[in-house]
Enzyme design. Structure first.
Site, PDB file in Angstrom:
ATOM      1  N   LEU A   1       0.833  -1.216   0.000  1.00  0.00           N
ATOM      2  CA  LEU A   1       0.000   0.000   0.000  1.00  0.00           C
ATOM      3  C   LEU A   1       0.867   1.265   0.000  1.00  0.00           C
ATOM      4  N   THR A   2       1.714   1.367  -1.008  1.00  0.00           N
ATOM      5  CA  THR A   2       2.453   2.606  -1.233  1.00  0.00           C
ATOM      6  C   THR A   2       1.453   3.644  -1.745  1.00  0.00           C
TER       7      THR A   2
ATOM      8  N   ILE B   1       7.518  -6.550  -0.261  1.00  0.00           N
ATOM      9  CA  ILE B   1       8.301  -7.643  -0.885  1.00  0.00           C
ATOM     10  C   ILE B   1       9.804  -7.499  -0.615  1.00  0.00           C
TER      11      ILE B   1
ATOM     12  N   ALA C   1       3.906  -6.364  -8.162  1.00  0.00           N
ATOM     13  CA  ALA C   1       4.341  -5.259  -7.282  1.00  0.00           C
ATOM     14  C   ALA C   1       5.587  -4.607  -7.849  1.00  0.00           C
TER      15      ALA C   1
ATOM     16  N   THR D   1       7.391  -5.205 -18.686  1.00  0.00           N
ATOM     17  CA  THR D   1       6.993  -4.087 -19.555  1.00  0.00           C
ATOM     18  C   THR D   1       7.740  -4.116 -20.886  1.00  0.00           C
ATOM     19  N   ASP D   2       7.159  -3.486 -21.892  1.00  0.00           N
ATOM     20  CA  ASP D   2       7.857  -3.377 -23.184  1.00  0.00           C
ATOM     21  C   ASP D   2       9.028  -2.391 -23.109  1.00  0.00           C
ATOM     22  N   GLU D   3       9.067  -1.571 -22.034  1.00  0.00           N
ATOM     23  CA  GLU D   3      10.134  -0.558 -21.939  1.00  0.00           C
ATOM     24  C   GLU D   3      11.518  -1.172 -21.801  1.00  0.00           C
TER      25      GLU D   3
ATOM     26  N   TYR E   1      13.660   3.223 -14.391  1.00  0.00           N
ATOM     27  CA  TYR E   1      12.533   2.276 -14.267  1.00  0.00           C
ATOM     28  C   TYR E   1      12.742   1.076 -15.173  1.00  0.00           C
TER      29      TYR E   1
ATOM     30  N   LYS F   1      13.358  -2.937 -14.311  1.00  0.00           N
ATOM     31  CA  LYS F   1      12.475  -4.026 -14.779  1.00  0.00           C
ATOM     32  C   LYS F   1      13.273  -5.025 -15.617  1.00  0.00           C
TER      33      LYS F   1
ATOM     34  N   ASN G   1       1.474  10.878 -28.765  1.00  0.00           N
ATOM     35  CA  ASN G   1       0.889  11.507 -27.575  1.00  0.00           C
ATOM     36  C   ASN G   1      -0.040  12.665 -27.934  1.00  0.00           C
TER      37      ASN G   1
ATOM     38  N   PRO H   1      13.784  13.586 -19.484  1.00  0.00           N
ATOM     39  CA  PRO H   1      15.138  13.150 -19.876  1.00  0.00           C
ATOM     40  C   PRO H   1      15.121  11.679 -20.316  1.00  0.00           C
TER      41      PRO H   1
HETATM   42  P1  NAD Z   1       0.973   0.584  -9.829  1.00  0.00           P
HETATM   43  O1  NAD Z   1       2.064   1.535  -9.484  1.00  0.00           O
HETATM   44  O2  NAD Z   1      -0.398   1.079 -10.082  1.00  0.00           O
HETATM   45  O3  NAD Z   1       0.853  -0.507  -8.660  1.00  0.00           O
HETATM   46  C1  NAD Z   1       1.952  -1.089  -8.044  1.00  0.00           C
HETATM   47  C2  NAD Z   1       1.464  -1.788  -6.778  1.00  0.00           C
HETATM   48  O4  NAD Z   1       2.604  -2.390  -6.142  1.00  0.00           O
HETATM   49  C3  NAD Z   1       0.835  -0.831  -5.745  1.00  0.00           C
HETATM   50  O5  NAD Z   1      -0.346  -1.382  -5.234  1.00  0.00           O
HETATM   51  C4  NAD Z   1       1.907  -0.724  -4.678  1.00  0.00           C
HETATM   52  O6  NAD Z   1       1.365  -0.484  -3.375  1.00  0.00           O
HETATM   53  C5  NAD Z   1       2.570  -2.092  -4.770  1.00  0.00           C
HETATM   54  N1  NAD Z   1       3.945  -2.070  -4.276  1.00  0.00           N
HETATM   55  C6  NAD Z   1       4.921  -1.194  -4.606  1.00  0.00           C
HETATM   56  N2  NAD Z   1       6.053  -1.470  -3.917  1.00  0.00           N
HETATM   57  C7  NAD Z   1       5.781  -2.574  -3.172  1.00  0.00           C
HETATM   58  C8  NAD Z   1       6.534  -3.349  -2.263  1.00  0.00           C
HETATM   59  N3  NAD Z   1       7.810  -3.046  -1.992  1.00  0.00           N
HETATM   60  N4  NAD Z   1       5.958  -4.433  -1.683  1.00  0.00           N
HETATM   61  C9  NAD Z   1       4.660  -4.741  -1.963  1.00  0.00           C
HETATM   62  N5  NAD Z   1       3.897  -4.025  -2.785  1.00  0.00           N
HETATM   63  C10 NAD Z   1       4.435  -2.953  -3.386  1.00  0.00           C
HETATM   64  O7  NAD Z   1       1.528  -0.244 -11.041  1.00  0.00           O
HETATM   65  P2  NAD Z   1       0.763  -0.843 -12.324  1.00  0.00           P
HETATM   66  O8  NAD Z   1       0.709   0.192 -13.364  1.00  0.00           O
HETATM   67  O9  NAD Z   1      -0.457  -1.531 -11.883  1.00  0.00           O
HETATM   68  O10 NAD Z   1       1.851  -1.925 -12.805  1.00  0.00           O
HETATM   69  C11 NAD Z   1       1.851  -3.242 -12.266  1.00  0.00           C
HETATM   70  C12 NAD Z   1       2.965  -4.030 -12.897  1.00  0.00           C
HETATM   71  O11 NAD Z   1       2.796  -4.073 -14.305  1.00  0.00           O
HETATM   72  C13 NAD Z   1       4.355  -3.438 -12.662  1.00  0.00           C
HETATM   73  O12 NAD Z   1       5.245  -4.498 -12.455  1.00  0.00           O
HETATM   74  C14 NAD Z   1       4.672  -2.701 -13.946  1.00  0.00           C
HETATM   75  O13 NAD Z   1       6.047  -2.661 -14.185  1.00  0.00           O
HETATM   76  C15 NAD Z   1       3.954  -3.576 -14.961  1.00  0.00           C
HETATM   77  N6  NAD Z   1       3.489  -2.896 -16.182  1.00  0.00           N
HETATM   78  C16 NAD Z   1       2.736  -1.751 -16.099  1.00  0.00           C
HETATM   79  C17 NAD Z   1       2.257  -1.161 -17.271  1.00  0.00           C
HETATM   80  C18 NAD Z   1       1.407   0.078 -17.244  1.00  0.00           C
HETATM   81  O14 NAD Z   1       1.139   0.641 -18.308  1.00  0.00           O
HETATM   82  N7  NAD Z   1       0.936   0.544 -16.091  1.00  0.00           N
HETATM   83  C19 NAD Z   1       2.558  -1.741 -18.508  1.00  0.00           C
HETATM   84  C20 NAD Z   1       3.355  -2.896 -18.554  1.00  0.00           C
HETATM   85  C21 NAD Z   1       3.793  -3.469 -17.372  1.00  0.00           C
HETATM   86  O1  DAU Z   2       5.114   0.867 -21.903  1.00  0.00           O
HETATM   87  C1  DAU Z   2       4.709   0.348 -20.664  1.00  0.00           C
HETATM   88  C2  DAU Z   2       4.940   1.377 -19.594  1.00  0.00           C
HETATM   89  O2  DAU Z   2       3.969   2.399 -19.795  1.00  0.00           O
HETATM   90  C3  DAU Z   2       4.835   0.821 -18.180  1.00  0.00           C
HETATM   91  O3  DAU Z   2       5.853  -0.128 -17.974  1.00  0.00           O
HETATM   92  C4  DAU Z   2       4.957   1.939 -17.138  1.00  0.00           C
HETATM   93  O4  DAU Z   2       4.744   1.394 -15.842  1.00  0.00           O
HETATM   94  C5  DAU Z   2       3.906   2.978 -17.436  1.00  0.00           C
HETATM   95  O5  DAU Z   2       4.077   4.065 -16.545  1.00  0.00           O
HETATM   96  C6  DAU Z   2       3.996   3.458 -18.885  1.00  0.00           C
HETATM   97  O6  DAU Z   2       5.201   4.251 -19.086  1.00  0.00           O
HETATM   98  P1  DAU Z   2       5.192   5.623 -19.924  1.00  0.00           P
HETATM   99  O7  DAU Z   2       6.340   6.446 -19.495  1.00  0.00           O
HETATM  100  O8  DAU Z   2       5.057   5.350 -21.382  1.00  0.00           O
HETATM  101  O9  DAU Z   2       3.785   6.211 -19.403  1.00  0.00           O
HETATM  102  P2  DAU Z   2       3.347   7.702 -19.001  1.00  0.00           P
HETATM  103  O10 DAU Z   2       1.858   7.673 -18.807  1.00  0.00           O
HETATM  104  O11 DAU Z   2       4.178   8.256 -17.886  1.00  0.00           O
HETATM  105  O12 DAU Z   2       3.677   8.543 -20.300  1.00  0.00           O
HETATM  106  C7  DAU Z   2       3.084   8.217 -21.552  1.00  0.00           C
HETATM  107  C8  DAU Z   2       3.633   9.193 -22.586  1.00  0.00           C
HETATM  108  O13 DAU Z   2       3.141  10.508 -22.281  1.00  0.00           O
HETATM  109  C9  DAU Z   2       5.148   9.318 -22.542  1.00  0.00           C
HETATM  110  O14 DAU Z   2       5.638   9.528 -23.869  1.00  0.00           O
HETATM  111  C10 DAU Z   2       5.413  10.570 -21.706  1.00  0.00           C
HETATM  112  C11 DAU Z   2       4.193  11.440 -22.027  1.00  0.00           C
HETATM  113  N1  DAU Z   2       3.762  12.318 -20.896  1.00  0.00           N
HETATM  114  C12 DAU Z   2       3.548  11.773 -19.687  1.00  0.00           C
HETATM  115  C13 DAU Z   2       3.167  12.557 -18.616  1.00  0.00           C
HETATM  116  C14 DAU Z   2       2.942  11.944 -17.247  1.00  0.00           C
HETATM  117  C15 DAU Z   2       3.567  13.693 -21.123  1.00  0.00           C
HETATM  118  O15 DAU Z   2       3.746  14.173 -22.251  1.00  0.00           O
HETATM  119  N2  DAU Z   2       3.193  14.454 -20.070  1.00  0.00           N
HETATM  120  C16 DAU Z   2       2.994  13.955 -18.815  1.00  0.00           C
HETATM  121  O16 DAU Z   2       2.666  14.727 -17.879  1.00  0.00           O
END
Ligand code: NAD
Ligand code: DAU
Length: 351
Positions: free
Chosen positions: A39-40, A64, A86, A134-136, A159, A163, A258, A291
């Site tokens: 629950l961060t 974790i 997580a 993630t694809d990143e 990040y 990953k 975007n 950056p």
């Molecule tokens: P999120 O940030 O919404 O959720 C992360 C969760 O992990 C939160 O509930 C947080 O409390 C918990 N957490 C963080 N640190 C922890 C710790 N030390 N111990 C236990 N719990 C902890 O993230 P999300 O967007 O739901 O992403 C979930 C997973 O999917 C991540 O591994 C992320 O890399 C991956 N992912 C996300 C996206 C995306 O677009 N959001 C895309 C591809 C992959």
């Molecule tokens: O590709 C998967 C990833 O997608 C996940 O692994 C990450 O957890 C998730 O955060 C996401 O990463 P991005 O950096 O692509 O997502 P974000 O929503 O932060 O940004 C999407 C695009 O929008 C990116 O090119 C940056 C741009 N952006 C983002 C923010 C927050 C802006 O232009 N302005 C903003 O304020």
């Protein structure tokens, strides 16, 4: 009810995790779903109130990275499977505090791998460690081409480096100890319950409050967007049908620059809020670039489509509409998560 499997989902109170937990709790009444979450700022039990009293669901608050706690948890519960979500997940936060990402994403994953290994190393039969990535990790594409499962890793942000590192450790535990793993690498998710630090929910929240929409750089960056419920279905598919030792790319077949995405969002918001056409677009403000900003992500999801039969079910226009409706109908969720520390994060990030 005979319990067929004890499944540990980590990060189940977060955005994607909560959709995965709900899907599994509802679809598999004979599985016991344990949701472990620290629950961060990103974790929110409000995301799961509709299933919190289900008999096959348990919440465990825990970190974790707390090795003795995780070791004991595995000794007590002997989970058959782990779905590990997580993580610290926001690129901008990884730029200001990279070490927090190493701690949770790398060390935390190692601690889970060790606990799972010491629990089952006598026989890993019918066990599974599913790592969500993630694809990143692949870095950036130019204007053409797609990421396949064979694309080499080339992460550019703290990040994505964290990953990538965790993916390498999972694979190494498979090679070295025979740990039965599967990994999936997904593109950008959007949908209900996403914390408003990510592009789409941040901009929805700002439009509601008539605040500037901070587009990084010239806005000509491309992402491949997937509706979160389709990702949860893909995770269910890989969990049950994915081949041990394999990686699956998951994507939406849905690339957007975007700036084009933001304009579509603005149009839909104007309609839904009954505002004058163009009023949300007027909030667009080009700001200093992120950056190390990756130019383009695009996923070739043909492996999961052809081998496991998964494909996205929701079009982007439909998914975006549902997402906006959810945020407009859940303003208390939005105001709860944007009170307190969110304000200081916002000030630091956007001035
Ligand atoms: P999120 O940030 O919404 O959720 C992360 C969760 O992990 C939160 O509930 C947080 O409390 C918990 N957490 C963080 N640190 C922890 C710790 N030390 N111990 C236990 N719990 C902890 O993230 P999300 O967007 O739901 O992403 C979930 C997973 O999917 C991540 O591994 C992320 O890399 C991956 N992912 C996300 C996206 C995306 O677009 N959001 C895309 C591809 C992959
Ligand atoms: O590709 C998967 C990833 O997608 C996940 O692994 C990450 O957890 C998730 O955060 C996401 O990463 P991005 O950096 O692509 O997502 P974000 O929503 O932060 O940004 C999407 C695009 O929008 C990116 O090119 C940056 C741009 N952006 C983002 C923010 C927050 C802006 O232009 N302005 C903003 O304020």
């Amino acid at each position: 009810m005979n319990i067929k499997k004890k499944v540990l989902v980590t990060g189940g109170a977060g955005f994607i995790g909560s959709h995965v937990v709900r899907l599994f709790v509802r679809k598999y009444p004979d599985y016991e779903i344990h949701n472990l979450d620290a629950l961060t700022y990103a974790g929110n039990l409000e995301n799961l109130t509709d299933i919190e009293n289900e008999p096959n669901y348990r919440f465990i608050k825990g970190d974790i990275t707390d090795q003795p706690f995780i070791q004991e948890l595995f000794e007590v519960h002997r989970f058959d499977a782990v779905i590990h979500l997580a993580a610290e997940s926001h690129v901008d936060r990884s730029i200001t505090d990279p070490l927090a990402f190493v701690k949770t994403n790398v060390i935390g994953t190692m601690i889970l791998l060790n606990a799972f290994k010491s629990c089952w190393e006598d026989s890993f039969e019918k066990k599974r460690f599913y790592h969500i990535s993630t694809d990143e990790v692949y870095g950036t594409l130019g204007h053409t081409g797609l990421f396949t499962e064979k694309t080499s890793y080339n992460p550019n942000s703290p990040y994505s480096a964290s990953k990538a590192s965790s993916d390498h450790f999972v694979r190494a535990y498979g090679e070295t100890y025979g740990l039965p793993y599967v990994i999936s690498n997904c593109s950008n998710n959007y949908g209900q319950n996403q914390f408003p630090e990510k592009l789409i929910p941040l901009f929805i929240n700002n439009i509601i409050h008539n605040k500037p929409l901070p587009v990084y750089g010239d806005g000509n960056y491309t992402r491949d967007w997937l509706y979160v419920k389709d990702h949860a279905i893909a995770i269910d598919t890989v969990f049950h049908k994915g081949v041990i030792g394999e990686t699956y790319n998951i994507g939406g077949f849905n690339e957007w620059k975007n700036i084009d995405l933001v304009k579509l969002l603005c149009q839909q918001m104007d309609e839904k809020l009954n505002r004058e056409k163009g009023s949300s677009e007027a909030l667009i403000t080009f700001v200093k670039d992120r950056p190390g900003h990756d130019l383009r992500y695009a996923i070739d999801a043909s492996k999961i489509k052809n081998e496991l039969g998964w494909k996205p079910s929701v079009t982007f226009e439909e998914g975006l509409g549902k997402t906006i409706d959810w945020y407009l109908n859940n303003e208390s969720w939005l105001s709860n998560v944007t009170s307190g520390t969110y304000k200081s994060y916002y000030k630091k990030q956007y001035g």
